[in-house]
Design a protein around this motif. Structure first.
Motif, PDB file in Angstrom:
ATOM      1  N   ILE A  19       0.859  -1.184   0.000  1.00 32.16           N
ATOM      2  CA  ILE A  19       0.000   0.000   0.000  1.00 32.16           C
ATOM      3  C   ILE A  19       0.896   1.235   0.000  1.00 32.16           C
ATOM      4  O   ILE A  19       1.975   1.234   0.614  1.00 32.16           O
ATOM      5  N   ILE A  20       0.503   2.290  -0.747  1.00 31.22           N
ATOM      6  CA  ILE A  20       1.276   3.533  -0.822  1.00 31.22           C
ATOM      7  C   ILE A  20       0.587   4.573   0.057  1.00 31.22           C
ATOM      8  O   ILE A  20      -0.628   4.787  -0.040  1.00 31.22           O
ATOM      9  N   LEU A  21       1.373   5.216   0.932  1.00 31.25           N
ATOM     10  CA  LEU A  21       0.838   6.196   1.869  1.00 31.25           C
ATOM     11  C   LEU A  21       1.531   7.539   1.678  1.00 31.25           C
ATOM     12  O   LEU A  21       2.700   7.600   1.276  1.00 31.25           O
ATOM     13  N   LYS A  22       0.822   8.637   1.989  1.00 30.27           N
ATOM     14  CA  LYS A  22       1.459   9.955   2.074  1.00 30.27           C
ATOM     15  C   LYS A  22       2.173  10.051   3.426  1.00 30.27           C
ATOM     16  O   LYS A  22       1.710   9.513   4.408  1.00 30.27           O
ATOM     17  N   PRO A  23       3.286  10.805   3.463  1.00 31.24           N
ATOM     18  CA  PRO A  23       4.017  10.924   4.726  1.00 31.24           C
ATOM     19  C   PRO A  23       3.425  11.989   5.654  1.00 31.24           C
ATOM     20  O   PRO A  23       4.163  12.643   6.398  1.00 31.24           O
ATOM     21  N   ASP A  24       2.109  12.192   5.591  1.00 34.93           N
ATOM     22  CA  ASP A  24       1.488  13.229   6.416  1.00 34.93           C
ATOM     23  C   ASP A  24       1.270  12.691   7.833  1.00 34.93           C
ATOM     24  O   ASP A  24       0.195  12.185   8.180  1.00 34.93           O
ATOM     25  N   VAL A  25       2.313  12.794   8.636  1.00 33.76           N
ATOM     26  CA  VAL A  25       2.238  12.354  10.029  1.00 33.76           C
ATOM     27  C   VAL A  25       1.190  13.199  10.758  1.00 33.76           C
ATOM     28  O   VAL A  25       1.168  14.430  10.593  1.00 33.76           O
ATOM     29  N   PRO A  26       0.302  12.641  11.533  1.00 32.77           N
ATOM     30  CA  PRO A  26       0.171  11.216  11.902  1.00 32.77           C
ATOM     31  C   PRO A  26      -0.925  10.506  11.148  1.00 32.77           C
ATOM     32  O   PRO A  26      -1.315   9.416  11.518  1.00 32.77           O
ATOM     33  N   VAL A  27      -1.491  11.159  10.057  1.00 34.60           N
ATOM     34  CA  VAL A  27      -2.638  10.560   9.367  1.00 34.60           C
ATOM     35  C   VAL A  27      -2.219   9.427   8.453  1.00 34.60           C
ATOM     36  O   VAL A  27      -2.806   8.360   8.447  1.00 34.60           O
ATOM     37  N   PHE A  28      -1.190   9.674   7.617  1.00 30.99           N
ATOM     38  CA  PHE A  28      -0.709   8.702   6.652  1.00 30.99           C
ATOM     39  C   PHE A  28      -1.854   8.278   5.720  1.00 30.99           C
ATOM     40  O   PHE A  28      -2.364   7.166   5.775  1.00 30.99           O
ATOM     41  N   THR A  29      -2.219   9.215   4.833  1.00 37.15           N
ATOM     42  CA  THR A  29      -3.344   9.003   3.914  1.00 37.15           C
ATOM     43  C   THR A  29      -2.987   7.950   2.883  1.00 37.15           C
ATOM     44  O   THR A  29      -1.879   7.907   2.340  1.00 37.15           O
ATOM     45  N   ILE A  30      -3.952   7.101   2.568  1.00 36.25           N
ATOM     46  CA  ILE A  30      -3.769   6.024   1.589  1.00 36.25           C
ATOM     47  C   ILE A  30      -3.856   6.622   0.181  1.00 36.25           C
ATOM     48  O   ILE A  30      -4.829   7.299  -0.162  1.00 36.25           O
ATOM     49  N   VAL A  31      -2.827   6.360  -0.625  1.00 35.69           N
ATOM     50  CA  VAL A  31      -2.796   6.823  -2.011  1.00 35.69           C
ATOM     51  C   VAL A  31      -3.335   5.722  -2.922  1.00 35.69           C
ATOM     52  O   VAL A  31      -4.200   5.961  -3.768  1.00 35.69           O
ATOM     53  N   THR A  32      -2.829   4.507  -2.777  1.00 37.98           N
ATOM     54  CA  THR A  32      -3.282   3.381  -3.582  1.00 37.98           C
ATOM     55  C   THR A  32      -2.828   2.091  -2.919  1.00 37.98           C
ATOM     56  O   THR A  32      -2.028   2.110  -1.963  1.00 37.98           O
ATOM     57  N   ALA A  33      -3.320   0.970  -3.423  1.00 30.61           N
ATOM     58  CA  ALA A  33      -2.942  -0.360  -2.918  1.00 30.61           C
ATOM     59  C   ALA A  33      -2.968  -1.332  -4.067  1.00 30.61           C
ATOM     60  O   ALA A  33      -3.765  -1.184  -4.996  1.00 30.61           O
ATOM     61  N   ASN A  34      -2.066  -2.298  -4.071  1.00 28.17           N
ATOM     62  CA  ASN A  34      -2.058  -3.272  -5.167  1.00 28.17           C
ATOM     63  C   ASN A  34      -3.115  -4.351  -4.922  1.00 28.17           C
ATOM     64  O   ASN A  34      -3.733  -4.441  -3.848  1.00 28.17           O
ATOM     65  N   ASP A  35      -3.337  -5.159  -5.959  1.00 25.79           N
ATOM     66  CA  ASP A  35      -4.376  -6.174  -5.895  1.00 25.79           C
ATOM     67  C   ASP A  35      -4.123  -7.179  -4.768  1.00 25.79           C
ATOM     68  O   ASP A  35      -5.063  -7.685  -4.138  1.00 25.79           O
ATOM     69  N   ALA A  36      -2.867  -7.498  -4.522  1.00 25.74           N
ATOM     70  CA  ALA A  36      -2.524  -8.463  -3.469  1.00 25.74           C
ATOM     71  C   ALA A  36      -2.956  -7.950  -2.097  1.00 25.74           C
ATOM     72  O   ALA A  36      -3.454  -8.700  -1.256  1.00 25.74           O
ATOM     73  N   TYR A  37      -2.759  -6.627  -1.883  1.00 28.32           N
ATOM     74  CA  TYR A  37      -3.152  -6.040  -0.600  1.00 28.32           C
ATOM     75  C   TYR A  37      -4.671  -6.075  -0.455  1.00 28.32           C
ATOM     76  O   TYR A  37      -5.203  -6.410   0.612  1.00 28.32           O
ATOM     77  N   LEU A  38      -5.378  -5.706  -1.550  1.00 26.24           N
ATOM     78  CA  LEU A  38      -6.836  -5.701  -1.506  1.00 26.24           C
ATOM     79  C   LEU A  38      -7.386  -7.101  -1.253  1.00 26.24           C
ATOM     80  O   LEU A  38      -8.338  -7.286  -0.494  1.00 26.24           O
ATOM     81  N   ALA A  39      -6.753  -8.128  -1.887  1.00 29.52           N
ATOM     82  CA  ALA A  39      -7.214  -9.508  -1.695  1.00 29.52           C
ATOM     83  C   ALA A  39      -6.947  -9.983  -0.269  1.00 29.52           C
ATOM     84  O   ALA A  39      -7.780 -10.655   0.346  1.00 29.52           O
ATOM     85  N   ALA A  40      -5.787  -9.607   0.255  1.00 31.65           N
ATOM     86  CA  ALA A  40      -5.418 -10.066   1.599  1.00 31.65           C
ATOM     87  C   ALA A  40      -6.295  -9.447   2.676  1.00 31.65           C
ATOM     88  O   ALA A  40      -6.573 -10.070   3.704  1.00 31.65           O
ATOM     89  N   THR A  41      -6.731  -8.191   2.423  1.00 33.10           N
ATOM     90  CA  THR A  41      -7.500  -7.482   3.453  1.00 33.10           C
ATOM     91  C   THR A  41      -9.001  -7.467   3.185  1.00 33.10           C
ATOM     92  O   THR A  41      -9.761  -6.884   3.960  1.00 33.10           O
ATOM     93  N   ASN A  42      -9.409  -8.109   2.093  1.00 28.79           N
ATOM     94  CA  ASN A  42     -10.834  -8.127   1.723  1.00 28.79           C
ATOM     95  C   ASN A  42     -11.398  -6.706   1.533  1.00 28.79           C
ATOM     96  O   ASN A  42     -12.594  -6.470   1.758  1.00 28.79           O
ATOM     97  N   ALA A  43     -10.523  -5.762   1.138  1.00 24.94           N
ATOM     98  CA  ALA A  43     -10.948  -4.353   0.987  1.00 24.94           C
ATOM     99  C   ALA A  43     -11.197  -4.012  -0.484  1.00 24.94           C
ATOM    100  O   ALA A  43     -10.762  -4.731  -1.392  1.00 24.94           O
ATOM    101  N   LYS A  44     -11.893  -2.882  -0.706  1.00 21.43           N
ATOM    102  CA  LYS A  44     -12.104  -2.349  -2.057  1.00 21.43           C
ATOM    103  C   LYS A  44     -11.325  -1.047  -2.163  1.00 21.43           C
ATOM    104  O   LYS A  44     -11.319  -0.232  -1.231  1.00 21.43           O
ATOM    105  N   LEU A  45     -10.666  -0.840  -3.314  1.00 22.70           N
ATOM    106  CA  LEU A  45      -9.791   0.314  -3.492  1.00 22.70           C
ATOM    107  C   LEU A  45     -10.550   1.625  -3.261  1.00 22.70           C
ATOM    108  O   LEU A  45     -10.054   2.527  -2.565  1.00 22.70           O
ATOM    109  N   GLU A  46     -11.773   1.720  -3.822  1.00 22.82           N
ATOM    110  CA  GLU A  46     -12.531   2.970  -3.695  1.00 22.82           C
ATOM    111  C   GLU A  46     -12.946   3.263  -2.247  1.00 22.82           C
ATOM    112  O   GLU A  46     -13.217   4.410  -1.893  1.00 22.82           O
TER     113      GLU A  46
END
Length: 509
Positions: A19-46
């Motif tokens: 997963i790609i995050l912004k370095p905005d401490v302490p929030v660390f906003t999600i920029v994107t995630a690859n398919d493997a991450y989405l499959a492992a976490t049962n999450a949807k990109l949107e």
């Protein structure tokens, strides 16, 4: 994402859950995630893009301690501040099943790597995870098995220690023979009893060599019977320890234990020094034998005088004296029988009671025993069921003593006029004799002790019947010396049936 190198984007698509995050401490906003991450976490990109990393994936409400939020935030912050990769220790984080309130248990190992821009500033944080659930569960299972095994080992050690203390308190020695190798293992107390030193390596032959010569055959026979036929090992015998050669008596008990793993067996048990008990018993038997022997002579004289008086009373037709003297004669016979029993017990303990073996018809023995008892009483109906021609090789006088005892007890413990059956038969290659009455019967709790020395059933129905509890004990010893068996079947109020069995004579088998 267009400002990221093409080579990285290729890696991003094929990498483990990333997963790609912004370095905005302490929030660390999600920029994107690859398919493997989405499959492992049962999450949807949107659903996750634009959300704070620590808010996008909720903790399991049933197990709020599964994710160490501070540790995760600290690792991300460390990567931003140091501009270096930071490895996060393995964590438990349960994956939510989207659209439900359920979670899947998972363990993860993660790295947080900063991506720098041309100015050397942190542009993104690359969060790469590795699912280590299987490895953690395997380790936990192994650790659990180890902990169980360790707990079992500690429990066994505690039990063994308690057993050792109990054995020490009871002055018992323990022994163990590996039947495959013949090696003897024994406790310190065992060595002390047999007169060996504490650090001696003791063999079975050395232990058996301490057994007194006239008991060697009996001990070796008992050991052989246990090993070959799995009979209980329970025997008392004298030993002469190698040191002081002072006679001791020991009681050894044991049994065969089968080992499931390799099919081997062991012979294990205990031994206890019973010298003091045996000495008391020997002194008591000696005293009984001496007193009984001293009483025998005057009692014989009393019996002769009573017979003379009875003869004179009959000549003078003194009916009163005749009746009284008949009762005196009966009591003298009872005393004579009692003294004979005491002497027989003493001889048994000394091993001096011998058998005069000869072959005879069992029916002859039963006829004689019934004839003898009929001379003394006519109060019961004696029914003799003679067996077919059955021959035994035995001591006839001693067996008559056994049958007479059975008959005497049947008469004493059943009402006048009741029926007593005497029978014999062939059964499973043996001769079996039975004396059955219609008497008061015996409680189940007392059946197993009937043949013990000095044991008598104590209840309201038996307290008025005289006796010392020697008769059945002597019967059992006599039958045992004939290699036979003795037993009883009974129910309170329904009578008793006393049995003994003997091997058939060789030519009658």
């Amino acid at each position: 994402m267009t400002d990221l190198p093409i080579s990285f984007m290729s890696f991003f698509r094929t990498a483990p859950p990333t997963i790609i995050l912004k370095p905005d401490v302490p929030v660390f906003t999600i920029v994107t995630a690859n398919d493997a991450y989405l499959a492992a976490t049962n999450a949807k990109l949107e659903d996750i893009v634009g959300s704070g990393f620590l808010d996008a994936f909720p903790e399991n409400p049933l197990d709020p301690q599964t994710r160490n939020v501070e540790a995760l935030r600290g690792s991300l912050t460390e990567a931003v501040l140091t501009k270096k990769q930071h490895v996060l220790p393995s964590q438990k984080y349960d994956i939510p099943i989207w659209g439900t309130d359920l979670f899947n248990v998972h363990y993860w190992k993660a790295t947080n790597s900063p991506i720098l821009n041309e100015q050397g500033e942190v542009e993104y944080i690359v969060h790469v995870t590795l699912d280590i659930t299987s490895a953690v569960e395997a380790a936990q299972k192994e650790r659990g098995a180890f902990e169980v095994a360790e707990a079992q080992r500690q429990t066994m050690e505690q039990m063994e220690e308690r057993l050792r203390l109990a054995m020490d308190s009871a002055n018992m020695g323990m022994w163990h023979i590996d039947l495959k190798t013949g090696k003897l293992s024994c406790s310190q107390r065992f060595k002390e009893i047999y007169g060996f030193h504490r650090h001696d390596t003791v063999t079975l032959d050395e232990v058996l060599s301490t057994v007194k010569d006239d008991y060697q055959a009996a001990v070796r026979s008992a050991i052989s019977a246990t090993i070959s036929r799995n009979e209980p090992f329970d025997i008392e015998f004298p030993i002469l320890p190698p040191g002081d050669k002072k006679l001791r008596w020991v009681k050894a008990t044991g049994k065969i234990y089968k080992q499931q793993a390799d099919g081997s067996s062991s012979f294990s048990g205990t031994v206890i020094d019973v010298t003091e008990k045996k000495s008391d018993e020997i002194r008591k038997n000696d005293f009984i034998a001496m007193v009984s022997h001293e009483l025998k002579t005057p009692l014989t004289s009393v019996k002769a005088y009573v017979q003379m008086l009875a003869s004179n009373a009959a000549k003078t037709e003194d009916s009163f004296s005749t009746v009284v003297l008949k009762k005196v004669h009966s009591q003298v016979d009872k005393m004579h029988t009692l003294i004979k029993s005491f002497l027989d017990v003493a001889r048994l303990q000394d091993g001096k009671i011998g058998l005069n073996l000869r072959i005879f018809q069992l029916s002859e023995l039963l006829k004689q025993a019934v004839k003898d008892i009929e001379l003394l009483t006519h109060t019961h109906e004696l029914v003799l069921d003679l067996c077919d021609s059955i021959e035994v090789n035995a001591d006839k006088d001693k067996l008559i003593q056994v049958v007479s005892n059975f008959l005497s007890n049947a008469i004493k413990y059943s009402s006048s006029g009741s029926r007593i059956e005497i029978s014999c038969e062939r059964r499973n290659g043996e001769a079996v004799v039975c004396v059955k009455d219609e008497g008061i019967g015996i409680k189940q709790a007392d059946l197993n002790r009937l043949f013990e020395r000095f044991f008598r059933v104590e209840d309201a129905e038996t307290k008025l019947v005289s006796g010392f509890g020697l008769g059945l004990y002597l019967c059992a010893e006599i039958i045992e010396r004939h290699n036979g068996k003795i037993w009883v079947e009974s129910q309170p109020g329904k009578g008793s049936a006393f049995y003994f069995s003997l091997p058939l004579a060789a030519e009658d088998e």
